[in-house]
Design a protein around this motif. Structure first.
Motif, mmCIF file in Angstrom:
data_model
loop_
_atom_site.group_PDB
_atom_site.id
_atom_site.type_symbol
_atom_site.label_atom_id
_atom_site.label_comp_id
_atom_site.label_asym_id
_atom_site.label_seq_id
_atom_site.Cartn_x
_atom_site.Cartn_y
_atom_site.Cartn_z
ATOM 1 N N HIS A 188 2.433 4.417 -1.117
ATOM 2 C CA HIS A 188 2.152 5.297 -2.260
ATOM 3 C C HIS A 188 3.426 5.495 -3.086
ATOM 4 O O HIS A 188 4.511 5.691 -2.542
ATOM 5 N N ASN A 193 -1.667 3.869 -9.490
ATOM 6 C CA ASN A 193 -1.648 3.672 -8.039
ATOM 7 C C ASN A 193 -2.995 3.159 -7.553
ATOM 8 O O ASN A 193 -3.077 2.269 -6.703
ATOM 9 N N ARG A 194 -4.074 3.716 -8.101
ATOM 10 C CA ARG A 194 -5.408 3.279 -7.723
ATOM 11 C C ARG A 194 -5.631 1.818 -8.114
ATOM 12 O O ARG A 194 -6.249 1.044 -7.377
ATOM 13 N N TYR A 253 -4.221 -0.553 -5.486
ATOM 14 C CA TYR A 253 -5.070 -0.741 -4.311
ATOM 15 C C TYR A 253 -6.257 -1.640 -4.631
ATOM 16 O O TYR A 253 -6.700 -2.435 -3.787
ATOM 17 N N ARG A 287 0.804 -1.222 0.000
ATOM 18 C CA ARG A 287 0.000 0.000 0.000
ATOM 19 C C ARG A 287 0.836 1.272 0.000
ATOM 20 O O ARG A 287 0.289 2.372 0.019
#
Length: 399
Positions: free
Chosen positions: A257, A266-267, A270, A255
């Protein structure tokens, strides 16, 4: 003295000379039964499936052909000495008989014995499991050719080439994850390229795919280019918790960043952790279930293919889905309840719940793929990521 000679059919340890050649009890029994029952088999691939002690049960056609090729002699069988079944004269205790009947399909450490606890659906699911096992071996190897998308899709599948697999995959250097290190942009590039390469080889193992036009092949692979690599990465990741995906060379992401990567990618990271890794771990998906679910995910009629191709894809997909449901029902329901009949309903409901949850993940995967592709297009437009020519062909077309 211990016999060190190997079976000429599967390279397991020989138990002596049977029907003219050194062979193990498994191959001896398989050959005898096939000849005495006059059985006929059909190969699902190109009649050159690998036959060794780890996957010798995957294709009975190729196994019998290899028996003949290495010199097993049909005429050496004698009906009076080599009966199938038993008579009063040679009837054996039930446990011993069961051991002998299954001897050709079991060996210590055999992958199919470990991952196929329910024999009823062994034929369909074993074929998918063999494909998946070969695909993962190719992914773990160091082999990665430079070629165009057309060259990749118009050539024969390397997974069906036992000579190639033996030379470049089985004995080639493999990735190891002895030491973990946080992933870099170059690592992302490398593993995406590897997974796309393996995807093209995996696609060509499906009979439906082989019959398609080139345009339909491209569209189906393009549609799967996001979700299939994600499934590979998640299922094959060593377990370092619900927030970490580890690649075979020890690189990992979690997780944390990554400011140098576009927000959309990045999204996506997740989403993989929350919508794929977590459910897989919670459901404890086994190898057969994963192989079937991956095939169902790949064979998606929502791809931009012709109507004829949509029909063929959907037909094969429905059949695999039915087999997966029946397998999970038997594995989680009837098999667990056989000694406790009063709990049948509870266990069957558990199987239905797991099956429904797994299949409905397909919707999640499709949504995630759409968002990820949008992020890829944006990243390419703003030149945030330097895609290779193969990646651009895969996502943006030949132009």
């Amino acid at each position: 003295m211990e016999n060190k000679e190997l079976c000429l059919v599967c390279q397991d340890f020989s138990s002596g000379y049977h029907y003219g050649i050194p062979s193990c009890n498994g191959c001896k029994t398989f050959f005898r039964r096939t000849v005495m029952k006059k059985q006929k088999f059909v190969c699902q691939f190109d009649q050159n499936c690998p036959v060794d002690k780890s996957i010798r049960c995957a294709c009975r056609f190729c196994r019998f052909e290899k028996c003949l090729k290495v010199g097993m002699d049909r005429s050496a069988l004698q009906a009076s000495r080599d009966p199938i079944g038993y008579t009063k004269r040679n009837k054996k205790p039930e446990r011993q008989l069961a051991t002998e009947i299954n001897s050709d399909e079991s060996s210590s450490g055999s992958p199919e014995r470990q991952i196929s606890p329910v024999r009823t659906f062994e034929n369909t699911l074993n074929l998918l499991s063999v494909k998946e096992k070969s695909a993962n071996e190719l992914r773990l190897s160091s082999y990665l050719p430079k070629r165009s998308l057309k060259q990749a899709l118009c050539s024969k599948s390397l997974l069906n080439d036992p000579i190639f697999m033996s030379k470049h995959v089985i004995i080639s250097p493999r990735h190891t994850c002895e030491n973990l290190r946080f992933i870099t942009q170059d690592d992302y590039h490398y593993w995406h390229e590897r997974d796309w390469f393996v995807l093209t080889e995996y696609a060509k193992t499906f009979s439906t795919f082989k019959k398609m036009s080139y345009h339909d092949k491209v569209e189906l692979v393009r549609h799967a280019a996001i979700v299939i690599p994600v499934l590979n990465q998640v299922y094959n990741s060593p377990d370092h918790g619900l927030d970490t995906v580890v690649f075979p060379d020890g690189t990992y992401y979690d997780r944390t960043h990554e400011p140098t990567r576009p927000a959309g990618l990045n999204r996506k990271k997740y989403q993989v952790l929350d919508l794929v890794l977590k459910p897989f771990r919670e459901m404890e998906i086994n190898f057969n279930e994963f192989a079937a679910f991956k095939a169902i995910t790949f064979l998606n009629p929502d791809a931009n293919v012709s109507l004829e191709a949509k029909h063929e894809i959907n037909t094969e997909r429905v059949e695999i889905t039915k087999q997966l449901y029946a397998y999970m029902l038997q594995k989680d329901g009837l098999e667990k309840a056989i000694y406790r009949l009063q709990y049948i309903l509870i266990h069957v409901q558990s199987a239905i719940f797991r099956f429904g949850r797994l299949i409905l993940m397909g919707t999640t995967m499709s949504k995630m793929a759409c968002e990820s592709k949008e992020a890829v297009w944006i990243a390419d437009f703003f030149e945030n990521i330097g895609f290779t020519s193969f990646a651009k062909e895969l996502f943006f077309g030949d132009s």
